[in-house]
Design a protein around this motif. Sequence first.
Motif, PDB file in Angstrom:
ATOM      1  N   THR A  29      61.033  39.106  68.727  1.00 14.68           N
ATOM      2  CA  THR A  29      60.850  39.075  67.266  1.00 14.68           C
ATOM      3  C   THR A  29      60.104  40.318  66.791  1.00 14.68           C
ATOM      4  OG1 THR A  29      60.823  36.659  67.224  1.00 14.68           O
ATOM      5  CG2 THR A  29      59.825  37.794  65.351  1.00 14.68           C
ATOM      6  N   LEU A  30      59.029  40.648  67.505  1.00 13.63           N
ATOM      7  CA  LEU A  30      58.244  41.830  67.133  1.00 13.63           C
ATOM      8  C   LEU A  30      59.069  43.103  67.299  1.00 13.63           C
ATOM      9  CD1 LEU A  30      55.368  42.093  66.089  1.00 13.63           C
ATOM     10  CD2 LEU A  30      54.622  42.563  68.420  1.00 13.63           C
ATOM     11  N   ASN A  31      59.827  43.166  68.394  1.00 16.79           N
ATOM     12  CA  ASN A  31      60.672  44.344  68.629  1.00 16.79           C
ATOM     13  C   ASN A  31      61.762  44.467  67.568  1.00 16.79           C
ATOM     14  OD1 ASN A  31      59.241  45.083  70.913  1.00 16.79           O
ATOM     15  ND2 ASN A  31      60.582  43.951  72.315  1.00 16.79           N
ATOM     16  N   ASP A  32      62.304  43.306  67.148  1.00 19.16           N
ATOM     17  CA  ASP A  32      63.348  43.331  66.120  1.00 19.16           C
ATOM     18  C   ASP A  32      62.813  43.888  64.809  1.00 19.16           C
ATOM     19  OD1 ASP A  32      65.157  42.288  67.878  1.00 19.16           O
ATOM     20  OD2 ASP A  32      65.063  40.231  67.114  1.00 19.16           O
ATOM     21  N   ILE A  33      61.604  43.445  64.433  1.00 19.39           N
ATOM     22  CA  ILE A  33      61.009  43.922  63.172  1.00 19.39           C
ATOM     23  C   ILE A  33      60.772  45.424  63.245  1.00 19.39           C
ATOM     24  CG2 ILE A  33      58.978  43.809  61.691  1.00 19.39           C
ATOM     25  CD1 ILE A  33      58.711  40.848  62.526  1.00 19.39           C
ATOM     26  N   GLN A  34      60.158  45.883  64.350  1.00 18.02           N
ATOM     27  CA  GLN A  34      59.862  47.309  64.481  1.00 18.02           C
ATOM     28  C   GLN A  34      61.142  48.122  64.594  1.00 18.02           C
ATOM     29  OE1 GLN A  34      56.749  48.251  67.181  1.00 18.02           O
ATOM     30  NE2 GLN A  34      57.172  50.448  67.204  1.00 18.02           N
ATOM     31  N   GLY A  35      62.129  47.611  65.331  1.00 14.56           N
ATOM     32  CA  GLY A  35      63.383  48.343  65.464  1.00 14.56           C
ATOM     33  C   GLY A  35      64.108  48.496  64.141  1.00 14.56           C
ATOM     34  N   SER A  36      64.134  47.422  63.353  1.00 11.67           N
ATOM     35  CA  SER A  36      64.784  47.491  62.034  1.00 11.67           C
ATOM     36  C   SER A  36      64.071  48.481  61.134  1.00 11.67           C
ATOM     37  CB  SER A  36      64.798  46.099  61.389  1.00 11.67           C
ATOM     38  OG  SER A  36      65.559  45.195  62.145  1.00 11.67           O
ATOM     39  N   PHE A  37      62.745  48.457  61.183  1.00 10.75           N
ATOM     40  CA  PHE A  37      61.969  49.379  60.350  1.00 10.75           C
ATOM     41  C   PHE A  37      62.218  50.828  60.770  1.00 10.75           C
ATOM     42  CE2 PHE A  37      58.161  51.824  59.335  1.00 10.75           C
ATOM     43  CZ  PHE A  37      57.982  51.516  58.001  1.00 10.75           C
ATOM     44  N   ASP A  38      62.221  51.090  62.069  1.00  6.73           N
ATOM     45  CA  ASP A  38      62.458  52.454  62.561  1.00  6.73           C
ATOM     46  C   ASP A  38      63.849  52.944  62.161  1.00  6.73           C
ATOM     47  OD1 ASP A  38      59.974  52.760  63.691  1.00  6.73           O
ATOM     48  OD2 ASP A  38      60.588  52.077  65.678  1.00  6.73           O
ATOM     49  N   ASN A  39      64.840  52.056  62.237  1.00  8.65           N
ATOM     50  CA  ASN A  39      66.193  52.447  61.841  1.00  8.65           C
ATOM     51  C   ASN A  39      66.240  52.834  60.370  1.00  8.65           C
ATOM     52  OD1 ASN A  39      67.272  52.009  64.379  1.00  8.65           O
ATOM     53  ND2 ASN A  39      67.849  49.886  63.934  1.00  8.65           N
ATOM     54  N   TYR A  40      65.537  52.053  59.545  1.00  8.17           N
ATOM     55  CA  TYR A  40      65.505  52.373  58.113  1.00  8.17           C
ATOM     56  C   TYR A  40      64.795  53.700  57.870  1.00  8.17           C
ATOM     57  CZ  TYR A  40      64.463  52.097  53.156  1.00  8.17           C
ATOM     58  OH  TYR A  40      64.362  52.386  51.821  1.00  8.17           O
TER      59      TYR A  40
END
Length: 797
Positions: A29-40
């Motif tokens: 869950t934490l990785n998903d949030i950070q990954g989505s933010f980094d992609n944006y």
Amino acid sequence: MKQIASIFKMVVGGFALVMLCSFSCMAQTLNDIQGSFDNYRQGALHEKIFVHTDKGAYLTGEILWFKVYVVDGSYNKPLNLSKVAYVEVLDDNQVPVMQAKIELHNGHGGGSLYIPVILNNGNYHFRAYTNWMKNFSPDYYFDKKIIIVNPQRAPAALAKQNKADYDIQFFPEGGNLVSGINSKIAFKVANKYGKGISFTGALIDQKNDTIVRFQPLKFGMGYFSFTPAANSTYKAVIRMDDSEPVIKDLPAINNHGFVMALTDNGSGQLQVTINSNVESSDGSVYLFAHTRQLVKVAKRASLINGAARFIIDKSILDDGISHITIFNGDKQPVCERLYFKHPSKTLVIEASADKPNYGSRKKVNVSVLAKDQSGKQLSADMSMSVYRLDAYQTVEQGDISSYFWLSSDLRGNIESPEYYLKNNTTETDEAADNLMLTQGWRRFQWGQVLKNKPASLSFLPEYNGHIVSGKIINPQTNTPALDVIAYFGVPGKRVQLFTAKSDSSGHLLFNTKDLYGPGEIVVQADTQRDSLYRIDILNPFSEQYSKNPLPVFELTADMQKPLETQNMAMQVQNIYSGSKIKQFYEPALDSTGFYGKPDKVYRLDDYTRFTTMEEVLREYIREVNVFHPKRRYEIKVISEKGFLDGNPLVLLDGIPVFDMNKVLAIDPLKVKRLDVVKDRYFWGPADAEGILSYATYKGDMGGVELDPHAVVLDYEGLQLQRVFYSPVYQTDSQAASRLPDFRNLLFWVPTINTNTQGKNQLTFYTSDQEGQYIGLIQGITTNGETGSQYFTFEVKK
């Protein structure tokens, strides 16, 4: 016993497996949030702009001078991405009254605006942005208030302040009020001029019982804490001076939700506490913190008895504003608040005049020194204005440091933003935290980010120069035309031709270079093939506007005399020095056409002067041959390998002429030169079977009529740099000149570059205007250290 032991091992093993899967899911869950933010973030580079104007209050008929600074939004360092900044002045109805396109070099540029004499008295928006910034909210364009007074128009009568004129807002910390959970409530109260006010307040419930009393700390802002009860309503009673109280409802109270509380424990750490009366799907909450889109903290904590706690080391956070967001187990943002960290690195500017007092028309020497806080001298890019102080022209609020580190990451007007940076005390820290509490959610929607949707980017960065946008339509079907090549030309003695090919939406992008000043442009398709299409040139300025209102305009009695003096001075300067303030620098341009060095240049005066262009081409232009089948002329260019296919691209003073009959009808006696390119040439999406470029003596196309389908319109390119008029009185005869000198803006210099020792010396002369003057200098280093300083002196006769 063996069977029991076997069962026990299975239970323990199963529990361990469940726990392992649970922790794995939480980490994911934490990785998903950070990954989505980094992609944006990677697809949405942010630029910021700050504009230093020479002052903040003007009269119609004056000139407004300014310097533009552009930085990377994450690091606050000068950014050499965009080469054009758009500057506008808007009235209170968001209607542009002045506009300009400013050329940028290495993240900075300068310009000026003449203030039309037809404007009304009032407050105006001065805003600036790049083409790339148009992809994001206009709330984050540079936007400041300037005052413009028209001396020929009487000011409107002042309206009496009433209850509706007060802006009263309440902000629960983290965003939510939840029944049964103690919450901190920030408040902000401002008058119709946008200024925070002093008041006393009380929170009452539906029984009119007083729950808590409160008052602001600074600029009308503060906070109080209380625990809302279920099925209760609350109102705030605000009392200002002796006027009637104003009653305001508190935000709605939720029965269920999350509440966030941030405290500074005084030992270099922040404690973030989450309280909730709802279960998270995985029993956890997640904290995600970033500073200007650079990820700093990503943590998980378990909700135990409805509470979770996070500890953040303040040293991890960068200077400026950090966003702290709390997510539940379903990756939904449930709370958010901002935290401000005082900048640790600043540009220290020392600036002073060599005397405290001067007579009229005397020389002023200003020494400038740039260094860091340790005293190390720095090279910096700075700008400086020197103007007369009075009740109308006052010291402006805000500077480059407070803007880049504070205001640029916040919505709306921030009163006296420099206060939070120039004072580092306990009261300042508390006032800054109140400011953070009175801000809403961040600049983009988390829902879009977490769905891994890329930022919607409709505007390109203007990396090489101004991009002119257009659209091509088939008028018979009223649909966009695909894959049509269009030509953008500027008639004149310098060949300026740009091409573009339409996409599926009919959009055209002309990447121009060195397009300066106002002039006429001609946009057309190849009229021999695509004569039916209609081309529209789009507005290059942003058509999105911030909802932040301007404060009410007011002129006070003590401004009357300064305004009368300034009005007379402005008229005298425009009469006696009008020609001096209308001078512009000529840009350094390459006069060579886009095709470079031609294969052959024919200067027609060197040859026999024939009366028809056909004779000219046939008699001595060896690189072409003229054919005349079926009453239509054709021209073939002869290369080293023989005839090229099709007609060449023919230009007349930079404008394409596609009809060869019109080419042969050009009056050769009006043509000064002919350039010939005898090979196939590619220019953007267009290709040409050779080029013939005619130049007339006057650069006016020699009277040749354009095709009726061509779009001809006035268009202003990059602004030409105006010369700042600053007279010199070095000799007695110059000082004794009888020409009046009523300047109240003594000096403006948009570019001050200190040397490796961080020093510079500036010189200017006083005018005939007595009074106190202020010099304001501000700037930035290549590493992003910002600073400002002012000095004063007096002029007496």
